[in-house]
Enzyme design. Structure first.
Site, PDB file in Angstrom:
ATOM      1  N   SER A 305       0.765  -1.136  -0.039  1.00  0.00           N
ATOM      2  CA  SER A 305       0.062   0.043  -0.085  1.00  0.00           C
ATOM      3  C   SER A 305       0.897   1.111  -0.023  1.00  0.00           C
ATOM      4  O   SER A 305       1.602   1.601  -1.037  1.00  0.00           O
ATOM      5  CB  SER A 305      -1.011  -0.009   1.260  1.00  0.00           C
ATOM      6  N   ASP A 316      10.108   5.400 -10.202  1.00  0.00           N
ATOM      7  CA  ASP A 316       9.614   6.212 -11.430  1.00  0.00           C
ATOM      8  C   ASP A 316      10.277   7.621 -11.712  1.00  0.00           C
ATOM      9  O   ASP A 316      10.653   7.819 -12.930  1.00  0.00           O
ATOM     10  CB  ASP A 316       8.068   6.364 -11.633  1.00  0.00           C
ATOM     11  N   LYS A 330      -0.664  -4.419  -2.907  1.00  0.00           N
ATOM     12  CA  LYS A 330      -2.105  -3.860  -2.637  1.00  0.00           C
ATOM     13  C   LYS A 330      -2.200  -2.142  -3.089  1.00  0.00           C
ATOM     14  O   LYS A 330      -1.500  -1.248  -2.456  1.00  0.00           O
ATOM     15  CB  LYS A 330      -2.189  -3.705  -0.895  1.00  0.00           C
TER      16      LYS A 330
END
Length: 436
Positions: A305, A316, A330
């Site tokens: 999460s 990224d 998740k």
């Protein structure tokens, strides 16, 4: 059509009188259907299903082996309704609702001890610094025999924790058995507001820091900033390990704040869902605690999460190297919705996406460098490995570099962390060579 029993008709009347207003409330905010257009079938009450529900309700009331309260049946029905949606949606009774609030805010009324069950006995794992427990002198491995007048030998861990928590200012008595003492000790404590720390930090070696985030609470971003400032007191860092292993997640805004500590621009995460207000975008701000320090992010199958949001954003944005094993996956957003009776819902309303548009849900974050868990064995020097610095009366270098500390105990027990430190050192060597 056969006539329904009077009891079933009564139950149906009661249920429809409850369910119909709720259904109308759910339908009311939807766009108004144009005049003459066919009604949306989704707006209609499923009468046949409600009749079946009422019939099941009535048969349980009439035939189950023991009497069941109406409120218990209805609450169980709501629990089932939510649990069948996905693993993360649930109905929260008042105790669950309060427990969730405490875990996300990182504060509760208590005495400040972490406890566990050891050899069947409630045992102090550690007293938290500057709390009633630490000031009263409670020690690791103290056995807690009684909480007030309640023996602990038949209590579950959660039941014991619930007994020790309470309103700040209230009194509690603990009867403890300490190693080396012939008789139990009784300690009286006054509960206070306990604030847990979700961030720990230390220097692995001079110039190389370690930052552990165990979960994301409302104050985690602030705690990360404070930890970074402490690590830099002795000079700028040559590298930092951000440890997100076995971090189950937590508050979305806290994850954004932690990622923002290492980014000065760009997207961190965005969400998409059915409702207009579930589509959100979070970007980094210019005020950043550590934009330049080389960074390795450790993840594993227990990173979930909010931890995956941070790892995905830093990956990224090419801000650091993600190392370890694939994360949990998740990538769904849960909203906590209070109900008027002091209880609530935890309902999945959206999905997370990394800055590059990758869905985290059931995918997880793939590490840039895969390193499985292991143990780093540090070879102890033998008498045959003699260096110049070991000789009596040796000359010191004129421009001695800062002394290396002993290898951190954490490094001795953690192979993944050792590999992260090695990578940071390699990045520092490459940076120096390019600079030269």
């Amino acid at each position: 059509m056969p006539q329904r029993p009077a009891a079933l008709s009564t139950v149906m009347h009661r249920l429809v009188s409850v369910l119909l207003p709720a259904a109308l409330l759910a339908v009311a905010p939807l766009p108004v259907v144009a005049q003459g257009a066919p009604a949306d079938q989704d707006d209609e009450l499923p009468v046949a299903e409600i009749q079946a529900f009422a019939e099941v309700f009535e048969r349980i009331k009439r035939a189950y082996v023991k009497e069941v309260e109406d409120k218990d049946l209805l609450r169980n029905a709501m629990r089932g309704m939510l649990s069948e949606l996905d693993p993360h949606s649930s109905y929260l009774d008042s105790e669950d609702f309060e427990s969730l609030r405490e875990s996300t805010q990182g504060e509760f009324g208590g005495v400040g001890i972490e406890v566990g069950i050891e050899e069947g006995q409630l045992t102090v794992v550690t007293p938290i610094d500057d709390t009633p427990a630490s000031r009263a002198g409670l020690l690791t491995r103290d056995r807690i025999l009684r909480i007030d007048d309640t023996p602990t030998d038949r209590l579950s861990l959660q039941e014991a924790v619930n007994l020790m928590r309470g309103d700040p200012g209230t009194e509690i008595r603990l009867t403890i058995l300490r190693q080396g003492e012939s008789a139990p000790l009784e300690v009286s404590l006054t509960r206070e507001v306990i604030r847990t720390q979700s961030v720990k930090s230390e220097l692995l070696e001079p110039g190389y820091g370690y930052l552990r985030v165990s979960q994301f609470q409302t104050r985690t971003g602030e705690q990360v900033g404070n930890a970074l400032r402490r690590l830099e007191r002795d000079g700028p860092l040559d590298g930092l390990v951000l440890d997100l292993r076995n971090n189950p997640g937590g508050v979305l805004q806290a994850a954004v704040d932690v990622a923002d500590a290492f980014l000065d621009s760009g997207l961190i995460v965005y969400t998409e869902g059915r409702l207009p207000d579930s589509a959100m975008r979070f970007s980094a701000g210019r005020e950043t605690a550590a934009t330049e320090v080389p960074l390795v992010i450790l993840i594993n199958g227990g990173s979930a999460s909010a931890a995956e949001i941070v790892a995905g954003a830093l990956q990224d944005q090419r801000r650091g190297v993600v190392m370890g094993t694939q994360s949990f996956g998740k990538g769904s957003v849960q909203q906590i919705m209070p109900l008027g009776n002091g209880e609530g819902l935890k309902l999945t309303t959206a999905l997370y996406f990394t800055p590059d548009g990758r869905s985290i849900q059931a995918q997880g974050i793939e590490p840039d460098v895969e390193v499985i868990r292991g143990r780093l064995q540090v070879a102890e020097g033998s008498g045959l490995n003699v260096r110049e610095s070991d000789l009596e009366g040796h000359l010191s270098a004129p421009d001695a570099q800062r002394a290396r500390s002993k290898v951190s105990q954490r490094l001795r027990e953690d192979y993944q962390l050792g590999e992260a430190l090695n990578l940071l050192k390699a990045l520092e060597v490459l940076s120096q060579r390019r600079g030269g």
